[in-house]
Design an enzyme around this catalytic site. Structure first.
Site, short mmCIF file in Angstrom:
data_model
loop_
_atom_site.label_atom_id
_atom_site.label_comp_id
_atom_site.label_asym_id
_atom_site.label_seq_id
_atom_site.Cartn_x
_atom_site.Cartn_y
_atom_site.Cartn_z
N VAL A 155 10.12 10.27 -11.75
CA VAL A 155 8.98 10.43 -11.12
C VAL A 155 8.69 10.76 -9.82
O VAL A 155 8.33 11.42 -9.21
CB VAL A 155 8.09 9.42 -11.88
CG1 VAL A 155 6.61 9.67 -11.23
CG2 VAL A 155 8.02 9.44 -13.15
N CYS A 187 7.67 -3.63 -5.66
CA CYS A 187 7.88 -4.63 -6.66
C CYS A 187 9.56 -4.62 -6.78
O CYS A 187 10.18 -3.81 -6.96
CB CYS A 187 7.40 -4.32 -7.97
SG CYS A 187 5.56 -4.61 -8.40
N LYS A 238 -3.55 4.50 -10.00
CA LYS A 238 -3.01 4.43 -8.75
C LYS A 238 -1.83 5.18 -8.64
O LYS A 238 -1.45 5.73 -7.38
CB LYS A 238 -2.40 2.73 -8.90
CG LYS A 238 -1.70 2.51 -7.56
CD LYS A 238 -0.74 1.24 -7.83
CE LYS A 238 0.60 1.39 -8.23
NZ LYS A 238 1.51 0.43 -8.03
N ASN A 239 -0.96 5.57 -9.76
CA ASN A 239 -0.09 6.39 -9.54
C ASN A 239 -0.12 7.75 -9.46
O ASN A 239 0.66 8.68 -9.18
CB ASN A 239 1.27 6.13 -10.93
CG ASN A 239 1.61 4.75 -10.68
OD1 ASN A 239 1.82 4.15 -9.82
ND2 ASN A 239 1.95 4.20 -12.07
#
Length: 419
Positions: free
Chosen positions: A167, A119, A22-23
């Protein structure tokens, strides 16, 4: 609202194939804005991927989806981008939406992106994203909950030092720099495999990037990038989660379709706990051998232990033979799973960014509620370890980051179903 019902106490045995990361796929999808056509394979079937598809389509992209049993294949045509605003209604669902900021700005000279959601595990501010783009000459203002970015002509290459490893900001900086005028040198960059994967995709598109996988990345801007095809790497967070699932259920599971070097730090941590972890062709095999030692853990930027696996590791340590200290160095508020684990009988005390975990003999099934993506899966692991029934509520978080979770666990003997 859907929920998961888990009847635990069954050792997992079998093999699990790991899906695309996903990332990695989300920034690669955002990178499609930089060219006219990008063909992406090994795309996981996740709601976050659907959200990014919706976002790109809102900008004018045409996306063809080819569905295969275990993955999507995307053909993204971005030759007719005509909207430069990423609206709140889409962005609020997923923080990764901010990764369209760099590509829109560098290619079209303007972008308006809502401040992101996702989130609820801490502030995760966008200050570094803004700072590096300003260093490239962009004019940026925050107005009415939106980041308004513009530049007169092409943005310019720069030398920029991130004051902390980020990131997300590293990704946005790279996406902007590949079409900037001149050379950009980024210092104190994230070194995560997903950043490496993005860079490898961009290089295939014709970008000039050196220092990939190191903390210092040099990018020489190009006038344009090419069409390309790219296969996304496999998800190390998913792999680590199932490695911990094998451990907590006292099982024996082969984790397939993952490069060992990107999960080696996970494997070494499990070996410390007393698990047998063996490198096999295209993956690892995790086997419980009768003991589970307590081990301390600190989360850190890669190659340190991933914050996205902290909750899962904590679930494992609740059943260890002693006391472990878990230190969360990346995000604040990332112990929201602790009260739910304690409802299941765990002995955990949180002190600031540290959690002291005293192992107990067994957890007990309970009704619990997920607060975020990684917390939700940590509660599933806890439920699998019990000899009773666990009901997990608010499972919509799971579909953001885990493809076919119930199916993969059930195929290894777990009693888990969605109702």
């Amino acid at each position: 609202m859907q929920k998961l019902i888990i009847h635990g106490g069954k050792p997992l045995k079998g093999s699990i194939n790991i899906s695309g990361a996903k990332n990695a796929v989300l920034p690669i999808m955002a990178a499609s804005i930089l060219t006219d056509k990008l063909h992406i394979t090994n795309v996981p079937k996740l709601t976050d991927v659907s959200t990014m598809k919706d976002l790109l389509r809102s900008h004018g992209a045409d996306i063809k989806i080819l569905e295969h049993p275990d993955e999507f294949e995307l053909i993204i045509n971005t030759g007719n981008i005509n909207n430069f605003t990423a609206n709140y209604e889409i962005v609020r669902k997923m923080r990764a939406s901010i990764w369209v900021l760099g590509p829109l700005l560098t290619k079209y000279g303007k972008a308006k992106v809502s401040l992101p959601g996702g989130c609820a595990i801490g502030a995760r501010q966008v200050d570094l994203h803004i700072a590096v783009l300003k260093a490239m000459g962009a004019t940026i203002e925050i107005e009415d909950g939106y980041i308004n970015a513009s530049s007169k002509g092409r943005i310019k290459g720069t030398h920029f030092v991130f004051d902390k490893v980020s990131v997300g900001a590293t990704i946005n900086a790279i996406l902007a720099a590949v079409l900037a005028e001149g050379e950009t040198v980024l210092f104190n960059c994230g070194r995560e495999p997903e950043i490496v994967d993005l860079c490898n995709c961009l290089i295939k598109m014709g970008a000039d990037i050196a220092g990939v996988g190191t903390s210092e990345i040099t990018i020489k801007g190009k006038d344009s990038l090419n069409k390309a095809s790219y296969k996304v790497l496999s998800d190390r967070i998913e792999a680590g989660t199932y490695m911990f699932a094998a451990a907590i259920t006292k099982g024996d599971v082969k984790i397939c379709g993952i490069d060992y070097h990107i999960i080696e730090n996970i494997a070494l941590k499990l070996i410390e706990t007393g698990l047998k972890v063996v490198q096999i062709n295209n993956g690892v095999q995790v086997t419980y051998e009768g003991k589970l030692n307590s081990v301390d853990l600190e989360t850190n930027p890669y190659p340190g232990f991933a914050t996205d696996l902290q909750a899962q590791f904590m679930s494992l340590m609740t059943l260890s033979s002693g006391v472990s200290m878990i230190t969360e160095n990346i995000f604040e508020n990332r112990f929201m799973h602790v009260p739910e684990l304690c409802r299941m009988g765990a002995d955990i005390v949180v002190r600031g960014n540290k959690a002291v975990v005293r192992g107990v003999e067994m957890l007990k099934g309970a009704e619990v509620m997920a607060s975020d993506l990684r917390a939700s899966v940590s509660l599933i692991l806890a439920g699998l370890s019990t000899n009773s029934k666990t009901v997990l509520h608010r499972i919509y978080h799971l579909d953001r980051g885990f493809q076919d979770l119930e199916k993969k666990l059930s195929n290894c003997g777990a009693d888990i179903k969605r109702v």
